[in-house]
Write an enzyme that holds these catalytic residues in place. Structure first.
Site, short mmCIF file in Angstrom:
data_model
loop_
_atom_site.label_atom_id
_atom_site.label_comp_id
_atom_site.label_asym_id
_atom_site.label_seq_id
_atom_site.Cartn_x
_atom_site.Cartn_y
_atom_site.Cartn_z
N ASN A 37 0.84 -1.20 0.00
CA ASN A 37 0.00 0.00 0.00
C ASN A 37 0.87 1.25 0.00
O ASN A 37 1.81 1.36 0.79
CB ASN A 37 -0.89 0.01 1.25
CG ASN A 37 -1.45 -1.34 1.55
OD1 ASN A 37 -2.19 -1.89 0.76
ND2 ASN A 37 -1.05 -1.92 2.68
N GLU A 95 8.75 -4.68 -0.99
CA GLU A 95 7.57 -3.81 -0.88
C GLU A 95 7.92 -2.36 -1.19
O GLU A 95 7.13 -1.63 -1.79
CB GLU A 95 6.93 -3.93 0.51
CG GLU A 95 6.53 -5.37 0.90
CD GLU A 95 5.67 -6.09 -0.12
OE1 GLU A 95 4.99 -5.43 -0.93
OE2 GLU A 95 5.70 -7.35 -0.14
N1 BES Z 1 1.54 -7.35 -3.79
C1 BES Z 1 1.93 -8.45 -2.99
C2 BES Z 1 0.88 -8.84 -1.97
C3 BES Z 1 -0.22 -9.71 -2.52
C4 BES Z 1 0.02 -11.04 -2.75
C5 BES Z 1 -1.46 -9.19 -2.79
C6 BES Z 1 -1.00 -11.83 -3.27
C7 BES Z 1 -2.46 -9.98 -3.30
C8 BES Z 1 -2.23 -11.30 -3.54
C9 BES Z 1 3.22 -8.15 -2.23
O1 BES Z 1 4.07 -7.25 -2.84
C10 BES Z 1 3.96 -9.44 -2.14
O2 BES Z 1 4.45 -9.90 -3.13
N2 BES Z 1 3.98 -10.04 -0.95
C11 BES Z 1 4.55 -11.34 -0.74
C12 BES Z 1 5.85 -11.23 -0.02
C13 BES Z 1 6.94 -10.82 -0.97
C14 BES Z 1 8.17 -10.38 -0.28
C15 BES Z 1 7.29 -11.94 -1.92
C16 BES Z 1 3.58 -12.16 0.06
O3 BES Z 1 2.70 -11.59 0.70
O4 BES Z 1 3.71 -13.37 0.02
ZN ZN Z 2 5.06 -7.82 -4.52
#
Ligand code: BES
Ligand code: ZN
Length: 746
Positions: A294, A327
């Site tokens: 976010n 992030e």
């Molecule tokens: N944008 C994603 C979060 C997300 C994941 C939103 C799936 C909706 C569905 C975020 O940037 C992300 O990739 N988070 C990962 C951790 C990341 C360091 C690989 C996660 O939440 O697993």
């Molecule tokens: Zn991501």
């Protein structure tokens, strides 16, 4: 489509083979962007007021949206899901009809007259629900010293902002969000922007208004609310805050230090400064997923943000840096410049995954994270070698398809392809292209084609043509390599085909492979070329019989299969190779075994040849992973005990060198390697390791400080795996007593 296939039979079946590469994606166009909402009415500014009832788990709210009508229309269509809409006005008067369409998660407001192009105003009163799962606005329960507490958080991506307030919930509709929230006494609220004003409400509540966001996608809206503490900081003029639940502020110090380095790094790399006045990061206790980018208010599962030097492991230290770097990379790649539609999700996630590694490596070279990223690449290749895989860019029509797009192909094949492309174009040229892309598309939407256009401009190379095969087609190539003497020089023959598990792939269009080839033991003499044909040859000035290898440095997203002569020459110099090349050879050999095309005996010979001089965590971690698969396949067979014994003998060699006790100032490699070896030997039932783990666990129960943080996970895991009922109860009560998510997971 299916009926057409039946009618025309074989003829039609052949067509897709020819059209795949012909459909090159176009650069961004608002009108051509997929989605359900009409492109005739666009929101410019929302004023949203939310009043959450944290006991009843409901919200009452109003949204006032300033709209731009682009073409004359009679209705306005937007998203809303499980919202009870009580009142709607359009330009101040009641519309003719308000019709929810739950199947498409939209609502249409019929005006009763023609809305002419220009500014219009839509106002909606509604009630919504607060869930218990991280979907839309939700409540998270947690404990502080045995007392139950609750905080609110949001998770909008990909398509759940529409559960919190009515909005144009597709990423191409950028608008400014102005949020006002009613906050209970004793609680604070955090959102994308700083607090602009506050006024007292009823019953000790405050009405908090946040500054307007820049134009952005709805999936980036955030609201967290609860009894939170803040650690503050600053970098390059941006105010930093890390928010935790009560008593955990000091555990945010490490992430704060990481954040300063990372934001500064990206300000430099992207050539555009972090665009908001502040960046908050919120540690959410409990079951929240990984992390969510976010804009200006990133949420994390607290185990991915909080670090307690007394109990947190090296693995946690590194994971936090990497996730924060991921992030924060999105604050530019994703937030400032946003993919137009979910079919280009990889632009967000593939890029952030690549950038997280690049940035972590720059700041912590001793962690060797590129070498470590090999595990992720292997796992993406593993999926991509199956017929059920899909291209990086894929059609997305429904909300659940948007969610499905968050997979390893998007993240890890995306990262792997960008890495290969950067290494082909060169680091500086690549960065120049990224800066062009950022500057050109700031506060805008893009497709993959826009990224290629910027990189072509920076490099003068046909990036779109090279990339097409990698992002729009499934799979990746296997390059078969053999060599022969040609008058004192060596002629290397290369052949490419799709690498598929099981049967060989039918012939298809070749990939344009940025390929390196040269002596495995002297990488600087490598040749870089673009290998675009099904087969070809290169002449190298190396003596016949030299240990040649492709994919030097392991930056490529392809596999190699070598002639027996080359494999033998490589094996002879194996210990002298760079760790990147050792792990690459080991993984390619294993992949051929898994695909049913290589000899498992030859692979095990390679493993058996790893002696005490092999000290790389990544190599041993790879071996542990592969032996684990073989062991599961042996399960219940008469040979399993012998196999386990053999595997244990191999893994004991490096553990003997390291010992159980961490040495002060030792490398990250050694700390991770020790933990991995102990875990694996314990899992394989090594009596010595199991006994030692039990003894250390008993001491830990009396005095937790006796067990170093890096041994806590291995010891708990082994003791748990071989537990009797009493031990299992002890583990369970430890998990229940702790306030730390890291420890509970352990
Ligand atoms: N944008 C994603 C979060 C997300 C994941 C939103 C799936 C909706 C569905 C975020 O940037 C992300 O990739 N988070 C990962 C951790 C990341 C360091 C690989 C996660 O939440 O697993
Ligand atoms: Zn991501």
């Amino acid at each position: 489509m299916r009926t057409v296939l039946r009618a025309f039979g074989l003829l039609i079946c052949l067509v897709p083979v020819f059209i795949t590469s012909a459909v090159a994606e176009a650069t961004f166009s608002f009108d051509a962007t997929p989605g359900k909402l009409p492109k005739t009415v666009v929101p410019r500014q929302y004023r949203i007021r939310l009043h959450p009832d944290t006991q009843a788990l409901t919200t009452t709210g109003t949204v006032e949206a300033e709209l731009d009508v682009l073409k004359p229309v009679t209705e306005v269509v937007f998203n809303a899901l499980e919202l009870e809409i009580s009142k709607v006005t359009l330009d101040g008067s009641a519309p003719a009809a308000v019709t929810p369409h739950p199947e498409s998660q939209t609502v249409s407001v019929t005006s009763g007259r023609i809305l002419e192009p220009g500014k219009h105003r839509l106002q909606i009163d509604f009630r919504g629900r607060i869930g218990r799962q991280p979907v839309g606005l939700y409540a998270e329960k947690y404990r502080v010293g045995g007392v139950e507490k609750q905080m609110l958080g949001t998770q909008m991506e990909p398509t759940d902002a529409r559960r919190v307030f009515p909005c144009w919930d597709e990423p191409v509709f950028r608008a400014k969000f102005g949020l006002t929230v009613v906050v209970p006494r004793g609680e604070v609220a955090v959102s994308n922007m700083p607090v602009e004003s506050e006024r007292p409400g009823t019953e000790g509540r405050r009405e908090v208004t946040f500054a307007d966001t820049p134009p952005m996608a709805s999936y980036l809206v955030v609201l967290c609310m609860g009894e939170l503490e803040q650690l503050t900081g600053e970098v390059d003029g941006v105010k930093l805050g890390i928010w935790t639940t009560a008593g955990k502020r000091s555990q945010a110090a490490y992430a704060m230090e990481a954040t300063r380095k990372i934001v500064h790094d990206y300000n430099e790399y992207f050539g555009v400064k972090y665009p908001l006045p502040k960046l908050d990061q919120i540690a959410v206790p409990g079951g929240f997923g990984g992390a969510m980018e976010n804009w200006g208010g990133i949420t994390y599962n607290e185990k991915n943000l909080l670090f307690d030097p007394a109990t947190s492991s090296q693995e946690t230290r590194e994971r936090i840096f990497i996730i924060v770097a991921h992030e924060i990379a999105h604050q530019w790649f994703g937030n400032l410049v946003t993919m137009a539609w979910w079919d280009n999700l990889w632009l967000n996630e593939g890029f952030a995954s690549w950038m997280e590694t690049k940035c972590t490596d720059r700041n912590n070279p001793e962690w060797q994270v590129w070498l470590r990223a090999n595990a992720g690449k292997e796992s993406a290749m593993n999926l991509d070698a199956r017929r059920a895989t899909h291209p990086i860019q894929q059609t997305v029509r429904t909300e659940s398809q948007a969610m499905d797009a968050f997979d390893e192909i998007t993240y890890l094949k995306g990262q792997g392809f960008i890495r290969m492309l950067e290494s082909y174009l060169g680091e500086e040229v690549f960065r120049k292209g990224i800066r062009i892309y950022m500057a050109r598309h700031a506060y805008g939407s893009t497709t993959t084609a826009d990224l290629w256009a910027a990189l072509e401009e920076a490099s003068g190379k046909p990036v779109a043509a090279i990339a097409g095969g990698w992002t729009t087609r499934p799979g990746f190539p296997l390059v078969t390599v053999s060599s022969r003497d040609s008058g004192g020089r060596t002629e290397v023959t290369l052949r490419q085909e799709r690498f598929l598990v099981g049967n060989p792939a039918p012939p298809g269009e070749p990939w344009q492979i940025p390929l390196s080839v040269g002596r495995a033991d002297r990488a600087p003499e490598a040749r870089a070329l673009l290998f675009e044909k099904a087969s070809g040859s290169v002449s190298l000035s190396v003596p016949p019989g030299a240990p040649l290898k492709i994919n030097l440095g392991n930056a490529g997203f392809y596999r190699g299969a070598y002639s027996p002569e080359l494999a033998k020459a490589q094996a002879a110099v194996f210990p002298n190779l760079a760790a990147e090349d050792r792990v690459n050879l080991l993984c390619d050999a294993w992949a051929l075994v898994e695909a049913g095309r290589g000899d498992v005996g030859a692979f095990l010979d390679l493993v058996a040849a790893l002696g005490p001089e092999e000290t790389s965590f990544v190599i041993w971690d790879t071996v542990i992973h592969d032996l684990g698969i073989l062991n599961r396949m042996e399960k219940g067979k008469s040979g399993q005990p012998a196999f386990e014994r053999w595997a244990r003998e191999r893994l004991k060699v490096p553990l003997q060198r390291l010992g159980w006790t961490p040495k002060p100032g030792e490398s990250s490699n050694d700390a991770l390697l020790r933990a991995a070896l102990i875990t694996s030997l314990g899992t394989l039932g090594d009596p010595g390791v199991v006994a030692e783990a039990r003894e250390r666990f008993a001491r830990f129960l009396k005095d937790p400080s006796t067990l170093p943080p890096d041994l806590r996970t291995p010891v708990c895991l082994i003791v748990g795996r071989h537990a009797d009922a009493a031990t299992w109860e002890q583990l369970r009560s430890l998990a229940r007593a702790t306030d730390s998510t890291e420890e509970r997971d352990r």
